[in-house]
Enzyme design. Sequence first.
Site, mmCIF file in Angstrom:
data_model
loop_
_atom_site.group_PDB
_atom_site.id
_atom_site.type_symbol
_atom_site.label_atom_id
_atom_site.label_comp_id
_atom_site.label_asym_id
_atom_site.label_seq_id
_atom_site.Cartn_x
_atom_site.Cartn_y
_atom_site.Cartn_z
ATOM 1 N N CYS A 137 -1.863 8.626 3.749
ATOM 2 C CA CYS A 137 -1.840 8.028 2.410
ATOM 3 C C CYS A 137 -3.102 8.371 1.649
ATOM 4 C CB CYS A 137 -1.670 6.522 2.523
ATOM 5 S SG CYS A 137 -2.809 5.751 3.673
ATOM 6 N N GLU A 165 0.895 -1.156 0.000
ATOM 7 C CA GLU A 165 0.000 0.000 0.000
ATOM 8 C C GLU A 165 0.928 1.199 0.000
ATOM 9 O OE1 GLU A 165 -1.775 3.022 1.576
ATOM 10 O OE2 GLU A 165 -2.209 1.734 3.298
HETATM 11 P P1 NDP Z 1 9.458 4.311 3.649
HETATM 12 O O1 NDP Z 1 8.928 3.572 2.483
HETATM 13 O O2 NDP Z 1 10.862 4.747 3.619
HETATM 14 O O3 NDP Z 1 9.247 3.467 4.979
HETATM 15 C C1 NDP Z 1 8.095 2.716 5.248
HETATM 16 C C2 NDP Z 1 8.457 1.516 6.112
HETATM 17 O O4 NDP Z 1 9.367 0.691 5.407
HETATM 18 C C3 NDP Z 1 9.176 1.917 7.392
HETATM 19 O O5 NDP Z 1 8.789 1.023 8.401
HETATM 20 C C4 NDP Z 1 10.627 1.730 7.023
HETATM 21 O O6 NDP Z 1 11.420 1.511 8.134
HETATM 22 C C5 NDP Z 1 10.541 0.497 6.180
HETATM 23 N N1 NDP Z 1 11.631 0.318 5.273
HETATM 24 C C6 NDP Z 1 12.265 1.250 4.539
HETATM 25 N N2 NDP Z 1 13.207 0.663 3.787
HETATM 26 C C7 NDP Z 1 13.166 -0.653 4.044
HETATM 27 C C8 NDP Z 1 13.884 -1.780 3.579
HETATM 28 N N3 NDP Z 1 14.833 -1.655 2.673
HETATM 29 N N4 NDP Z 1 13.577 -2.982 4.083
HETATM 30 C C9 NDP Z 1 12.602 -3.128 4.993
HETATM 31 N N5 NDP Z 1 11.889 -2.098 5.460
HETATM 32 C C10 NDP Z 1 12.153 -0.879 4.997
HETATM 33 O O7 NDP Z 1 8.531 5.503 3.888
HETATM 34 P P2 NDP Z 1 8.686 6.632 4.985
HETATM 35 O O8 NDP Z 1 7.925 6.174 6.169
HETATM 36 O O9 NDP Z 1 10.082 7.079 5.224
HETATM 37 O O10 NDP Z 1 7.982 7.776 4.203
HETATM 38 C C11 NDP Z 1 8.572 8.237 3.010
HETATM 39 C C12 NDP Z 1 7.510 8.582 2.027
HETATM 40 O O11 NDP Z 1 6.635 7.471 1.808
HETATM 41 C C13 NDP Z 1 6.615 9.672 2.480
HETATM 42 O O12 NDP Z 1 7.167 10.903 2.297
HETATM 43 C C14 NDP Z 1 5.406 9.411 1.641
HETATM 44 O O13 NDP Z 1 5.603 9.940 0.366
HETATM 45 C C15 NDP Z 1 5.349 7.921 1.555
HETATM 46 N N6 NDP Z 1 4.431 7.318 2.527
HETATM 47 C C16 NDP Z 1 3.285 6.749 2.092
HETATM 48 C C17 NDP Z 1 2.426 6.206 2.982
HETATM 49 C C18 NDP Z 1 1.195 5.526 2.571
HETATM 50 O O14 NDP Z 1 0.453 5.096 3.439
HETATM 51 N N7 NDP Z 1 0.906 5.358 1.327
HETATM 52 C C19 NDP Z 1 2.635 6.250 4.399
HETATM 53 C C20 NDP Z 1 3.879 6.840 4.768
HETATM 54 C C21 NDP Z 1 4.725 7.314 3.849
HETATM 55 P P3 NDP Z 1 12.299 2.696 8.768
HETATM 56 O O15 NDP Z 1 11.342 3.741 9.222
HETATM 57 O O16 NDP Z 1 12.991 2.026 9.874
HETATM 58 O O17 NDP Z 1 13.194 3.175 7.683
#
Ligand code: NDP
Length: 678
Positions: free
Chosen positions: A299, A260
């Site tokens: 989101c 998602e």
């Molecule tokens: P990320 O995609 O960076 O992170 C989301 C989750 O994935 C976090 O728990 C993160 O952990 C984890 N993660 C990141 N990289 C890895 C990896 N290589 N392997 C396993 N897990 C991983 O999103 P962010 O939360 O940093 O947000 C960045 C952007 O994403 C926002 O600016 C927005 O554009 C979008 N976003 C979209 C959402 C939605 O619901 N559609 C919700 C939130 C964000 P960790 O935090 O430890 O890096």
Amino acid sequence: MTEILSSYVAGDWHTPNGKPDSARAVHDATNGQLLHHVSSAGVDFAAVDEYARGTGIPELQKLTFHQRGVILKKLGAYLMERAKDYHEISFTTGTTKRDGFVDIEGGIGTLFTYSGVARRQMPNSTVHLDGGVERLSKTGTFLGRHILTSRQGLAVQINAFNFPVWGMLEKFGPMFVAGIPVVVKPATDTAHLTRAVVADMIGSGLLPAGSIQLISGDVTPLFDYLAEQDAIAFTGSAATAKRLGGLECVRDRGTRFFAEADSLNFSLLGPDAGPGTEEFDLFVSGVVAEMTVKAGQKCTAIRRALVPEQHAEAVAEALVAKLSTQGVGNPREKSTRLGPVVSNRQRDDVLDAIDTITSAGAHVLTGGREASDELAKDLGGAYVAATVLQADDPWVDAVHDIEAFGPVASLITYSSTAEAVALAARGRGSLVGSVVTHDREFATEFVCQVAPWHGRILVLDRDDAEESTGHGSPLPTLIHGGPGRAGGGEELGGLRGVEHFMQRTAIQASPDMLTAIGGEWVAGAERHVGQHPFTKSLADLRLGDALESEWRTVSLEDISHFAEFTGDTFYAHTDEEAAAANPFFPGRVAHGYLIVSFAAGLFVQPDPGPVLANYGLEGLTFITPVSPGDSLKVTLTAKRITPRETDEYGEVRWDAAVVNQNDEPVANYDVLTLVAKE
Ligand code: NDP
């Protein structure tokens, strides 16, 4: 040294020794103070895997769906009592009390919903039936039916920072009902709130051992253990979704991957909804709410506001005016409507996205980088000013492609319905869209054309506004997810959310085998005719226990009497000539409800006994018309028996089959009753 957030691994809390170099610092979003570090260093991922598989799966899957549902209800009540503590922590993530409700109480609410789904829509067993029986042979000795069983794997949830409680619980509820042990990996910036809730979930003592583990920090080593029965459920950025979708376990070992990801959701103002209409005000309020709630870090937030050319100026003015009345500041203050974003890193990302969009062909109507810098300087936290951008040309790619994950929306004009449809679809797949209009014709045309690009669509007008849950709220009973850019996944949606974590299998077998495997009697399977089944409590009643009634002849007097008595004097029952002219009837025929009433008279056992109530009929079909002089017989068979966990009774569904003297089927239906356990 600051605290290092612990993980819950193999039944115990684990904290890294010292502060590993890889530990990430987390700061209070409101004032920048260091809160703690996050690291999963030293976590034994082999033990995580072994605990989930060796303990979690057997402990969880020995419970029936109803037993899991009862636990979820108790767990929801337990967490709700502690919601106040979670709100205190939530402030440090920049969240106002009002927005915290969506995350905290909203998240706990999904547990109650999934408790209901398990107890009301699923059997009190471990096999769920999907759809009806398919007849695969001439005489009915070979049938087919789909069943759902719990996968023999674990689910890793990887959650976004914006909903640390809701994001975890909306996935946990359906996974728990499905019988799947869960490993939760919260986003680092808000992991402390998730950890507080998980600690209480474990502390409640309600959950079977192994059903939940928590990894604070990097979860990557766990992927090496995942295989074909496992799942990864991810919420976050499209970039991370893409990376995880390419993991070896997903690509080569069949681990299922649900994503998602970010989406550029639209809200559209209908051409009818000009200034002065209720819909105009609803639209403006909706856009403002979606920009300010959670500081636009949702989101489902509105990123693209689509407005008819002729109303564009009025909308721009109204938006800017309304945003100027929204209190900005510390989320702990009651008057605050717009708090900071979660971190300075996130703030930088949002301001960079604004810059990219404006340099590509949009201008700032209100907010923007300078206003945000002033705010941050005044308030000392990760503040971004509410920013409305106006696209210079509706087709500028950046406004449809770049998600500024903060209090930011772009105003985009359209000149025709066809253009509005194309612009909405230009998001390349979104979680949600909304259309604000009171014009049914426009709404119908527009919604049916944009639906293929969206997981959910809200149609808002003066009639539903009062009770509407708004554009941005996913609801546990409706699906959450969207095609294309939105990740292509699907969550929630009531029972559908559970089914995602189960395996659907088509079973082909004889009626008796299918009855045994599915836990529901199917036509053609053995019947046991003997003691009247209405005299049996649940302790004695078995699938296939049946009653074959006596015969009853239907007379013309019966039909006339029923017509007069009930007032149902439809010509087919009262006028021989008119009835005969109807191609479906040979002449006057018995009322369908007369047949059902006679059937009840034939199968009932009148004395007080274990049958407590008849609460409905389902699937009633009338097949062969009944003429005066025909005789009827009913066979009633115990089809499904569902004892309730918390009551002294359960539900029994009876198959009722009415035939005539030529053994032709007259009516088929299910009779629903409540029956005492003892
Ligand atoms: P990320 O995609 O960076 O992170 C989301 C989750 O994935 C976090 O728990 C993160 O952990 C984890 N993660 C990141 N990289 C890895 C990896 N290589 N392997 C396993 N897990 C991983 O999103 P962010 O939360 O940093 O947000 C960045 C952007 O994403 C926002 O600016 C927005 O554009 C979008 N976003 C979209 C959402 C939605 O619901 N559609 C919700 C939130 C964000 P960790 O935090 O430890 O890096």
